[in-house]
Motif scaffolding. Sequence first.
Motif, PDB file in Angstrom:
ATOM      1  N   PRO A  89       0.899  -1.277  -0.031  1.00 19.37           N
ATOM      2  CA  PRO A  89      -0.118  -0.088  -0.038  1.00 19.37           C
ATOM      3  C   PRO A  89       0.966   1.205   0.056  1.00 19.37           C
ATOM      4  CG  PRO A  89       0.055  -1.181   2.208  1.00 19.37           C
ATOM      5  CD  PRO A  89       0.695  -2.197   1.297  1.00 19.37           C
ATOM      6  N   ILE A 145       0.176   5.076  -1.566  1.00 20.26           N
ATOM      7  CA  ILE A 145       0.332   6.320  -0.501  1.00 20.26           C
ATOM      8  C   ILE A 145       1.150   7.424  -1.287  1.00 20.26           C
ATOM      9  CG2 ILE A 145       0.974   7.026   1.714  1.00 20.26           C
ATOM     10  CD1 ILE A 145      -0.162   4.439   2.625  1.00 20.26           C
ATOM     11  N   THR A 158      -0.010   9.023  -4.743  1.00 24.61           N
ATOM     12  CA  THR A 158      -1.217   9.792  -4.544  1.00 24.61           C
ATOM     13  C   THR A 158      -0.574  11.193  -3.743  1.00 24.61           C
ATOM     14  OG1 THR A 158      -2.443   7.845  -4.073  1.00 24.61           O
ATOM     15  CG2 THR A 158      -3.574   9.914  -3.636  1.00 24.61           C
ATOM     16  N   LYS A 213      -7.134  11.673  -0.158  1.00 22.53           N
ATOM     17  CA  LYS A 213      -7.055  10.258  -0.665  1.00 22.53           C
ATOM     18  C   LYS A 213      -6.047   9.653   0.113  1.00 22.53           C
ATOM     19  CE  LYS A 213      -9.265  10.726  -5.102  1.00 22.53           C
ATOM     20  NZ  LYS A 213      -9.194  10.806  -6.528  1.00 22.53           N
ATOM     21  N   THR A 214      -4.825  10.385   0.158  1.00 19.52           N
ATOM     22  CA  THR A 214      -3.556  10.037   0.895  1.00 19.52           C
ATOM     23  C   THR A 214      -4.088   9.672   2.365  1.00 19.52           C
ATOM     24  OG1 THR A 214      -2.289  11.230  -0.816  1.00 19.52           O
ATOM     25  CG2 THR A 214      -1.045  10.253   1.112  1.00 19.52           C
ATOM     26  N   LEU A 264      -5.924   6.466   2.741  1.00 28.02           N
ATOM     27  CA  LEU A 264      -4.878   5.519   2.721  1.00 28.02           C
ATOM     28  C   LEU A 264      -4.214   4.983   3.785  1.00 28.02           C
ATOM     29  CD1 LEU A 264      -3.857   6.002  -1.011  1.00 28.02           C
ATOM     30  CD2 LEU A 264      -5.203   3.788  -0.208  1.00 28.02           C
ATOM     31  N   THR A 305      -6.397   3.852   6.518  1.00 31.49           N
ATOM     32  CA  THR A 305      -7.159   2.579   6.140  1.00 31.49           C
ATOM     33  C   THR A 305      -5.759   1.298   6.403  1.00 31.49           C
ATOM     34  OG1 THR A 305      -8.474   3.152   4.305  1.00 31.49           O
ATOM     35  CG2 THR A 305      -7.740   0.868   4.446  1.00 31.49           C
ATOM     36  N   HIS A 306      -4.520   1.537   6.352  1.00 31.05           N
ATOM     37  CA  HIS A 306      -3.427   0.806   6.454  1.00 31.05           C
ATOM     38  C   HIS A 306      -2.652   0.949   7.693  1.00 31.05           C
ATOM     39  CE1 HIS A 306      -4.172  -1.043   2.352  1.00 31.05           C
ATOM     40  NE2 HIS A 306      -4.240   0.350   2.051  1.00 31.05           N
TER      41      HIS A 306
END
Length: 295
Positions: A195, A199, A202, A224-225, A228, A231-232
Amino acid sequence: MDMYVGDKIKELRLHYNIYQEELAEGICTQATISRIEKNETIPNSYILYQIAKRLGVDMAYFYGSGSLLKIEYVKNVYDDLERLVRARNYKEVLRIVKLEKSNPLFHRNELKQILLWREGISVFYLYRDTEKAFELFYGALKLTPTTKKNSSAIEIDILASIAAIHGEVGQLEKADEIYQEIFLKMKKLPTNYDPKIAIRITYNSAVNAHFLSNYQEAISFCDKTIQLCLTHSTFYTLGETYFQKGESILALTNNKNEALVWFEKSLALFKMVNNEAAGNYVLEEIRKLGSTSLA
């Protein structure tokens, strides 16, 4: 394990819309690929290795564990180079690259590719030698035996470095063009890729959009970054992204209070991860806006 190899090969081949003939070219016959995919025969290690390279994955994709990068020494070198590039210690990167070029472990194309990629980054940032950096990057890309229909994660990372350097030298439109190409390629990657690739690409797209004065787009890339990263569960580039969002908000709206919120989030994160240099830079920007609430 073996009974599933054919299924995995077929799944990935169809994912990329690659014909059996294309996959087989220079490796084996189309009939052999057909039999492998039907699990009627088990590919030997050479054929499986070549198929993995053609499909842009390593053999871990089929075996579930173990790969070239799982060899402890190779993995340590790979991780050291990534850490040193992130720390901008380019002289040490070049020292390691020079050393490992003579190491037989790194004579395989996919590992040689990593050395050329890291060398290109270091040559540019140490000597500002754009021509040599691009020569190394495109030389690295030539070592990837994928098809026109698919890309490996490393290829995408190298393209991202090319885009970043175009941005660094003021060729922002060219950088934006490459980032758009990268996003299309990323949609075709298997879902189990690192991922951090998405990252950093983006985030870099946010920076490039900002310098193109596309501030709303830059803010969107920042969001968006951030998502991400959350999320991770990683801080990777998160401090930089918070700061970039603040900069783009300031440029778009001149709203200093909203920009400061993001600058201060960035400063707090850099303090938490002990990144003193980045923290000092953000603190100076906060002071320029007349606030030292986290100083």
